[in-house]
Write a protein that holds these residues in place. Structure first.
Motif, short mmCIF file in Angstrom:
data_model
loop_
_atom_site.label_atom_id
_atom_site.label_comp_id
_atom_site.label_asym_id
_atom_site.label_seq_id
_atom_site.Cartn_x
_atom_site.Cartn_y
_atom_site.Cartn_z
N UNK A 79 0.83 -1.21 0.00
CA UNK A 79 0.00 0.00 0.00
C UNK A 79 0.87 1.26 0.00
N UNK A 80 1.90 1.26 0.85
CA UNK A 80 2.72 2.45 0.98
C UNK A 80 3.44 2.81 -0.32
N UNK A 81 4.00 1.78 -0.96
CA UNK A 81 4.73 2.01 -2.20
C UNK A 81 3.78 2.61 -3.26
N UNK A 82 2.55 2.11 -3.27
CA UNK A 82 1.58 2.61 -4.24
C UNK A 82 1.06 3.99 -3.90
N UNK A 83 0.82 4.23 -2.61
CA UNK A 83 0.35 5.55 -2.20
C UNK A 83 1.42 6.59 -2.53
N UNK A 84 2.68 6.27 -2.24
CA UNK A 84 3.77 7.20 -2.56
C UNK A 84 3.81 7.48 -4.05
N UNK A 85 3.61 6.42 -4.84
CA UNK A 85 3.64 6.62 -6.29
C UNK A 85 2.48 7.49 -6.75
N UNK A 86 1.32 7.25 -6.15
CA UNK A 86 0.15 8.03 -6.58
C UNK A 86 0.32 9.49 -6.16
N UNK A 87 0.85 9.72 -4.98
CA UNK A 87 1.02 11.10 -4.50
C UNK A 87 2.12 11.82 -5.29
N UNK A 88 3.27 11.15 -5.47
CA UNK A 88 4.40 11.86 -6.07
C UNK A 88 4.55 11.65 -7.56
N UNK A 89 4.28 10.45 -8.06
CA UNK A 89 4.54 10.17 -9.47
C UNK A 89 3.34 10.44 -10.36
N UNK A 90 2.14 10.18 -9.86
CA UNK A 90 0.95 10.33 -10.70
C UNK A 90 0.77 11.76 -11.24
N UNK A 91 1.00 12.81 -10.42
CA UNK A 91 0.77 14.17 -10.94
C UNK A 91 1.83 14.63 -11.93
N UNK A 92 3.02 14.01 -11.95
CA UNK A 92 4.11 14.53 -12.78
C UNK A 92 3.75 14.60 -14.27
N UNK A 93 3.23 13.52 -14.87
CA UNK A 93 2.88 13.62 -16.29
C UNK A 93 1.82 14.69 -16.58
N UNK A 94 0.95 14.94 -15.62
CA UNK A 94 -0.08 15.97 -15.82
C UNK A 94 0.57 17.34 -15.89
N UNK A 95 1.46 17.61 -14.93
CA UNK A 95 2.16 18.89 -14.91
C UNK A 95 3.03 19.04 -16.16
N UNK A 96 3.70 17.94 -16.52
CA UNK A 96 4.55 17.97 -17.71
C UNK A 96 3.72 18.31 -18.95
N UNK A 97 2.55 17.69 -19.07
CA UNK A 97 1.70 17.94 -20.23
C UNK A 97 1.24 19.40 -20.25
N UNK A 98 0.87 19.92 -19.08
CA UNK A 98 0.43 21.32 -19.03
C UNK A 98 1.56 22.25 -19.47
N UNK A 99 2.78 21.92 -19.06
CA UNK A 99 3.91 22.77 -19.45
C UNK A 99 4.20 22.65 -20.93
N UNK A 100 4.23 21.41 -21.43
CA UNK A 100 4.52 21.23 -22.86
C UNK A 100 3.45 21.93 -23.70
N UNK A 180 1.58 11.77 -22.63
CA UNK A 180 0.99 11.75 -23.98
C UNK A 180 -0.53 11.84 -23.92
N UNK A 181 -1.11 11.05 -23.04
CA UNK A 181 -2.58 10.99 -22.99
C UNK A 181 -3.17 12.35 -22.60
N UNK A 182 -2.48 13.04 -21.69
CA UNK A 182 -2.98 14.36 -21.27
C UNK A 182 -2.77 15.39 -22.38
N UNK A 183 -1.64 15.28 -23.09
CA UNK A 183 -1.40 16.20 -24.20
C UNK A 183 -2.46 16.03 -25.27
N UNK A 184 -2.81 14.77 -25.54
CA UNK A 184 -3.82 14.52 -26.56
C UNK A 184 -5.16 15.13 -26.13
N UNK A 185 -5.46 15.00 -24.83
CA UNK A 185 -6.70 15.58 -24.34
C UNK A 185 -6.67 17.10 -24.45
N UNK A 186 -5.53 17.68 -24.09
CA UNK A 186 -5.41 19.15 -24.17
C UNK A 186 -5.58 19.65 -25.59
#
Lengths: 302, 288
Positions: A79-100, A180-186
């Motif tokens: 659970x901890x490994x996944x929660x950490x990933x969701x908190x720290x890793x999950x938002x990164x592609x979203x922020x990256x897509x917004x910046x790109x 990629x998926x967020x960029x396509x949506x944007x």
């Protein structure tokens, strides 16, 4: 009469049935036959005796697992490994897509995208091998830490560093690809919205905040549910490649525990029992996440 | 008005700088490996920290890699597994997807449900392992290719793609006496080229990087795929490090050279595959 109807249907769609034959055979043999094999979780299964000859023991293995010393450790780590990933890793592609998405210089955009997707195509073995090489006491990360005044140690032998290294290497490998998926949506957002906002005097940041971000919300939720549904199945290979007995305490997850118990120690019945526990919890987590999401946001997988 | 423009410029500048930084972070580890692999082994051993250019020049690492017979064998095996595995995946996925996209035959709904259920519930590692062994697939190529011969996810994606093919095309073909196989190969496949390409890409990358089944099911080293050989060189080697003094100082350079040799082919295909990425990822997001 009814029989004739069946026959007609069968003759009419004979090619369809012919196509389905190998497909159904695959599912029967490689998906449903193992599901039948689940019964050995309630036995003391011995391959020599087979399922028919092995002794039935009821829920013994489930009780042994849940009351044993490792249940809490592996559930907590999973659970901890996944929660950490969701908190720290999950938002990164979203922020990256917004910046790109804010980059209008075509070439620059292309270069950033091409390079950030690349790590995804490095195989897991090579990525973990690279991480291990960099973490060794004579490796790159240690060289940098020494320059900053720390001592040389094998970083992957440090229990405190396992989780950060696991999460950060995941970000390095998957953030670009995930964007990629967020960029396509944007790119599908109506440009008229941005034009109207410009006329109303919105700044670039405001347009991102009030147009781009809300446009991404539905896809973010769907991605999040899918990610949560994968909690108990994800990460096996990577943990397996990176952990060692020194870090078992923080790194051992349910699936690696199943591997060691079931295949290395040949405790087939016990390993199967833990596997059932894993699959059932996984199903419950997915259904719960989906239900909550449907109630709260009207976005759901089904 | 003017204030807003300055703020916008600052914002855009920050975005450009941040992205440049992220790009460097993405690229640097790969750069380090390439530069390390052509460096002088002793200089590399003595060197601390980042590598911006090669230290001296030496092909010693690559020479050692070519001397290791396991690598070409691993390469040959991997290519075999990728080609045969992907072929099997595609045949089964296309047949299944076409059948599921048709209507009117009996048990269609039941079959769909049975297939989709496997996406959410898996028997687990041990029953799958015992099954493969009891089928006599242990230590054979079948153990690598048959389990997982269909990805249900891809099957559903393919089915969705087939459903977008106009009905009228199929009807007129049927009028001309075409059967389902003819319709599939002459109409559906040519109209779904992009989806097929993406699927081949995903299946092939999966086979290329697979190692776990090979580890648990293969006994003979002569059947090992490249990734398993790589695992020995890159990951297990720290456990049983070679004590041979001649080789020990070469270890780092060998690691880097091995990574380059095993990764470059995939990265060479990358520019050709890139145009399909967007499509591929969007396909994965269809709801069903």
């Amino acid at each position: 009469m009814k029989k004739a109807k069946w026959k007609r249907n069968f003759v009419r769609y004979r090619y369809i049935y012919l196509m389905l034959l190998p497909v159904l055979l695959y599912y029967a043999v490689f998906c449903y036959a193992p599901m039948g094999g689940i019964v050995i979780a309630f036995q003391n299964f011995k391959p020599a005796l087979g399922i028919a000859g092995s002794k039935w023991v009821g829920l013994k293995h489930f009780v042994t697992f849940l009351t044993g010393p490792y249940a809490w450790r592996v559930i907590r780590n999973t659970l901890l490994l996944n929660v950490l990933q969701i908190v720290f890793a999950f938002p990164v592609p979203i922020i990256l897509a917004l910046m790109i998405n804010e980059v209008h210089h075509k070439k620059y955009k292309k270069v950033v995208q091409t390079i950030s997707y690349m790590p995804h195509f490095i195989s897991l073995i090579v990525m973990c091998g690279l991480l291990i090489t960099f973490c060794r006491s004579d490796g790159l990360f240690n060289d940098i830490l020494v320059m900053l005044g720390f001592e040389r140690t094998n970083l992957l032998a440090q229990p405190a560093l396992f989780r950060p290294l696991y999460v950060m290497s995941g970000i390095w490998q998957e953030a670009g690809w995930g964007s990629i998926i967020y960029l396509a949506t944007l790119s599908g957002i109506d440009p008229g919205l941005y034009e109207a906002a410009t006329i109303d005097g919105a700044s670039r940041f405001q347009k991102m905040r009030y147009i781009s971000v809300p446009g991404l919300v539905p896809i973010i939720i769907v991605q999040l549910i899918m990610r949560i549904g994968n909690i108990l199945t994800m990460g096996f290979e990577k943990v397996f490649l990176l952990y060692n007995p020194l870090t078992y305490d923080v790194a051992d997850i349910i699936s690696t525990f199943i591997y060691r118990q079931g295949l290395e120690l040949s405790n087939y019945s016990f390993g199967t029992a833990v596997g059932i526990f894993n699959s059932v919890v996984n199903l419950v987590v997915l259904v719960t996440a989906n239900t909550i999401s449907r109630r709260v946001t009207e976005e759901s997988l089904w | 008005m003017k204030k807003r423009l300055t703020k916008d410029k600052l914002f855009v500048a920050a975005v450009y700088v941040l992205l440049a930084l992220l790009t460097v972070i993405c690229l640097y580890p790969m750069w380090h490996v390439v530069m390390g692999s052509i460096s002088d082994p002793i200089a590399l051993l003595r060197h601390d920290g980042v590598l911006l250019r090669p230290l001296g020049f030496s092909m010693e690492g690559y020479r050692m890699v070519t001397k290791n017979p396991n690598i070409p064998i691993g390469y040959r095996n991997t290519i075999l597994y990728v080609v045969l595995g992907t072929l099997l995946n595609m045949v089964l996925t296309v047949l299944g997807a076409y059948a599921l996209s048709r209507k009117g035959y009996m048990f269609r709904r039941t079959i769909t449900l049975l297939l989709v259920f496997t996406m959410y519930f898996n028997a687990g590692l041990v029953p799958n392992f015992l099954l493969v062994r009891s089928l006599g697939l242990y230590n054979s190529i079948g153990a690598l290719l048959l389990p997982g011969a269909i990805s249900t996810w891809n099957l559903i994606v393919m089915k969705t793609a087939f459903q977008t093919v106009p009905q009228s095309l199929e009807e007129s073909a049927r009028m001309d006496g075409a059967n389902d196989f003819v319709i599939l190969f002459r109409i559906f496949l040519p109209l779904s080229k992009a989806t097929l390409a993406v699927m081949v890409l995903f299946y092939a990358v999966g086979h290329w990087s697979a190692w776990f089944n090979a580890m648990i099911y293969l006994r003979d080293r002569s059947k090992y795929p490249l990734q398993l050989i790589m695992r020995e060189i890159l990951i297990s080697s720290s456990a049983n490090a070679s004590s041979d003094a001649d080789v020990i100082f070469l270890e780092e350079v060998i690691r880097y050279a091995t990574i380059v040799v095993s990764t470059v082919p995939v990265l060479c295909l990358y520019p050709f595959a890139q145009k399909y990425f967007m499509k591929g990822v969007m396909m994965g997001s269809v709801k069903e």
